[in-house]
Design an enzyme around this catalytic site. Structure first.
Site, PDB file in Angstrom:
ATOM      1  N   ILE A   1     -11.663  -7.017 -10.223  1.00 11.65           N
ATOM      2  CA  ILE A   1     -12.664  -6.290  -9.435  1.00 11.65           C
ATOM      3  C   ILE A   1     -14.104  -6.744  -9.743  1.00 11.65           C
ATOM      4  O   ILE A   1     -15.016  -6.525  -8.959  1.00 11.65           O
ATOM      5  CB  ILE A   1     -12.484  -4.767  -9.650  1.00 11.65           C
ATOM      6  CG1 ILE A   1     -13.307  -3.945  -8.676  1.00 11.65           C
ATOM      7  CG2 ILE A   1     -12.744  -4.364 -11.063  1.00 11.65           C
ATOM      8  CD1 ILE A   1     -12.967  -2.463  -8.713  1.00 11.65           C
TER       9      ILE A   1
ATOM     10  N   LEU B   1      -4.644  -7.328  -6.443  1.00 11.33           N
ATOM     11  CA  LEU B   1      -4.279  -8.523  -7.213  1.00 11.33           C
ATOM     12  C   LEU B   1      -5.466  -9.376  -7.656  1.00 11.33           C
ATOM     13  O   LEU B   1      -5.279 -10.446  -8.218  1.00 11.33           O
ATOM     14  CB  LEU B   1      -3.283  -9.378  -6.405  1.00 11.33           C
ATOM     15  CG  LEU B   1      -1.925  -8.694  -6.189  1.00 11.33           C
ATOM     16  CD1 LEU B   1      -1.017  -9.549  -5.313  1.00 11.33           C
ATOM     17  CD2 LEU B   1      -1.243  -8.384  -7.517  1.00 11.33           C
TER      18      LEU B   1
ATOM     19  N   ASN C   1      -6.174   1.842 -13.034  1.00 10.69           N
ATOM     20  CA  ASN C   1      -5.185   0.938 -12.441  1.00 10.69           C
ATOM     21  C   ASN C   1      -3.801   1.467 -12.771  1.00 10.69           C
ATOM     22  O   ASN C   1      -3.625   2.209 -13.742  1.00 10.69           O
ATOM     23  CB  ASN C   1      -5.361  -0.466 -13.035  1.00 10.69           C
ATOM     24  CG  ASN C   1      -4.396  -1.463 -12.437  1.00 10.69           C
ATOM     25  OD1 ASN C   1      -4.131  -1.459 -11.226  1.00 10.69           O
ATOM     26  ND2 ASN C   1      -3.838  -2.333 -13.270  1.00 10.69           N
TER      27      ASN C   1
ATOM     28  N   ASP D   1      -6.929  -6.015 -19.936  1.00  8.56           N
ATOM     29  CA  ASP D   1      -5.691  -5.422 -20.446  1.00  8.56           C
ATOM     30  C   ASP D   1      -5.924  -4.446 -21.582  1.00  8.56           C
ATOM     31  O   ASP D   1      -4.981  -3.953 -22.176  1.00  8.56           O
ATOM     32  CB  ASP D   1      -4.721  -6.527 -20.889  1.00  8.56           C
ATOM     33  CG  ASP D   1      -4.287  -7.332 -19.691  1.00  8.56           C
ATOM     34  OD1 ASP D   1      -4.167  -6.740 -18.608  1.00  8.56           O
ATOM     35  OD2 ASP D   1      -4.100  -8.548 -19.835  1.00  8.56           O
TER      36      ASP D   1
ATOM     37  N   HIS E   1       0.174   0.103 -13.464  1.00  7.33           N
ATOM     38  CA  HIS E   1       0.966  -1.096 -13.760  1.00  7.33           C
ATOM     39  C   HIS E   1       2.442  -0.696 -13.797  1.00  7.33           C
ATOM     40  O   HIS E   1       2.788   0.324 -14.413  1.00  7.33           O
ATOM     41  CB  HIS E   1       0.519  -1.682 -15.111  1.00  7.33           C
ATOM     42  CG  HIS E   1       1.191  -2.980 -15.405  1.00  7.33           C
ATOM     43  ND1 HIS E   1       0.818  -4.169 -14.821  1.00  7.33           N
ATOM     44  CD2 HIS E   1       2.248  -3.281 -16.200  1.00  7.33           C
ATOM     45  CE1 HIS E   1       1.601  -5.137 -15.250  1.00  7.33           C
ATOM     46  NE2 HIS E   1       2.488  -4.626 -16.088  1.00  7.33           N
TER      47      HIS E   1
ATOM     48  N   GLY F   1       0.791  -1.230   0.000  1.00  5.20           N
ATOM     49  CA  GLY F   1       0.000   0.000   0.000  1.00  5.20           C
ATOM     50  C   GLY F   1       0.817   1.271   0.000  1.00  5.20           C
ATOM     51  O   GLY F   1       0.340   2.310   0.466  1.00  5.20           O
ATOM     52  N   SER F   2       2.041   1.231  -0.568  1.00  7.26           N
ATOM     53  CA  SER F   2       2.818   2.488  -0.601  1.00  7.26           C
ATOM     54  C   SER F   2       2.156   3.494  -1.539  1.00  7.26           C
ATOM     55  O   SER F   2       2.154   4.699  -1.262  1.00  7.26           O
ATOM     56  CB  SER F   2       4.280   2.240  -0.993  1.00  7.26           C
ATOM     57  OG  SER F   2       4.398   1.857  -2.336  1.00  7.26           O
ATOM     58  N   ASN F   3       1.573   3.032  -2.632  1.00  5.62           N
ATOM     59  CA  ASN F   3       0.835   3.953  -3.514  1.00  5.62           C
ATOM     60  C   ASN F   3      -0.408   4.484  -2.807  1.00  5.62           C
ATOM     61  O   ASN F   3      -0.694   5.680  -2.858  1.00  5.62           O
ATOM     62  CB  ASN F   3       0.433   3.258  -4.818  1.00  5.62           C
ATOM     63  CG  ASN F   3       1.545   3.273  -5.840  1.00  5.62           C
ATOM     64  OD1 ASN F   3       1.819   4.293  -6.452  1.00  5.62           O
ATOM     65  ND2 ASN F   3       2.216   2.136  -5.999  1.00  5.62           N
TER      66      ASN F   3
HETATM   67  C1  GRF Z   1       2.910  -1.160  -7.760  1.00  8.23           C
HETATM   68  O1  GRF Z   1       4.126  -1.389  -8.392  1.00  8.23           O
HETATM   69  C2  GRF Z   1       1.810  -1.058  -8.793  1.00  8.23           C
HETATM   70  O2  GRF Z   1       2.229  -0.619 -10.040  1.00  8.23           O
HETATM   71  C3  GRF Z   1       1.330  -2.481  -8.921  1.00  8.23           C
HETATM   72  O3  GRF Z   1       1.475  -3.028  -7.648  1.00  8.23           O
HETATM   73  C4  GRF Z   1       2.470  -2.335  -6.908  1.00  8.23           C
HETATM   74  C5  GRF Z   1       1.852  -1.922  -5.616  1.00  8.23           C
HETATM   75  O4  GRF Z   1       2.795  -1.441  -4.706  1.00  8.23           O
HETATM   76  N1  GRF Z   1       0.005  -2.536  -9.485  1.00  8.23           N
HETATM   77  P1  GRF Z   1       2.302  -0.806  -3.335  1.00  8.23           P
HETATM   78  O5  GRF Z   1       1.437  -1.838  -2.632  1.00  8.23           O
HETATM   79  O6  GRF Z   1       1.515   0.419  -3.670  1.00  8.23           O
HETATM   80  O7  GRF Z   1       3.548  -0.507  -2.568  1.00  8.23           O
END
Ligand code: GRF
Length: 201
Positions: A90, A87, A104, A147, A106, A15-17
């Site tokens: 949805i 992962l 999303n 995709d 990627h 969940g860093s994003n």
């Molecule tokens: C990211 O690299 C994103 O592109 C992919 O999954 C990863 C998630 O990383 N879909 P985080 O959980 O947000 O750290």
């Protein structure tokens, strides 16, 4: 009074994003991250969300199929959905209910290095194996044909001789953190509206 647009984040892992997105919108008054949904109980993203006082929900596989997931999203009056390391698929019910309002991210330059098995470190290993000199991230719409959703934004980083899958992963993550929150804000303002477009309502 301005309407506040409400975002749901879907994430399965670290969940860093999600964290960067939550931080970004915590400084903006008319758009908020209202809900974080995960398919994985105990995923670190759930604690990150809870630390910011954001409601979390963990769903089962059945809830994707039986329409319950859509009910949860609707119950929280969600306007826009961003997947951030989610992962699972949805599900068609949510996709049909939110046309052009699900995105999303990627960790590669689609259409290369996408599709089955292309997640996490596997993506970056494939980039090294293919001797690419450029990698990066792609933000795209989520449609029923996973995709095939249109690409919204790509940002690149060089792949140099000393790079490993892990160092590329870090470079790409930095790009994601720098660009995904701002891209989501632009899309929400475009598709839903924000302070400017809601003035006077
Ligand atoms: C990211 O690299 C994103 O592109 C992919 O999954 C990863 C998630 O990383 N879909 P985080 O959980 O947000 O750290």
């Amino acid at each position: 009074m301005h309407k506040t647009s409400r975002i749901a984040l879907f994430a399965s892992g670290n969940g860093s994003n999600a964290h960067q997105i939550i931080r970004h919108f915590s400084t903006i008054s008319d758009i908020e991250v209202a809900l974080v949904i995960s398919n994985k109980a105990g995923a670190p993203v759930l604690k990150r969300a809870a630390d910011h006082g954001i409601t979390t929900y963990v769903h089962s596989a059945e809830e994707i199929q039986n329409g319950q997931l859509l009910k949860v999203v609707r119950k929280h009056a969600i306007d826009f959905i961003a997947l951030a390391g989610y992962l699972k698929q949805i599900g068609t019910a949510v996709i049909a209910a939110y046309p052009q309002k699900i995105v999303n991210i990627h960790p590669a330059l689609l259409p290369k290095f996408g599709g089955k098995g292309m997640y996490g470190i596997h993506v970056h290993r494939a980039v090294i194996a293919a001797r690419e000199t450029l990698s990066g991230m792609t933000i795209h719409y989520v449609t029923e044909n996973y995709d095939e959703g249109a690409i919204i934004e790509q940002q690149t980083c060089p792949v140099t001789a000393g790079d490993t899958a892990e160092t590329i992963q870090q470079k790409v993550l930095q790009l994601e953190h720098a660009h995904y929150p701002k891209c989501i804000e632009r899309l929400v303002r475009f598709h839903i509206g924000g302070a400017e477009s809601n003035t006077g309502q």
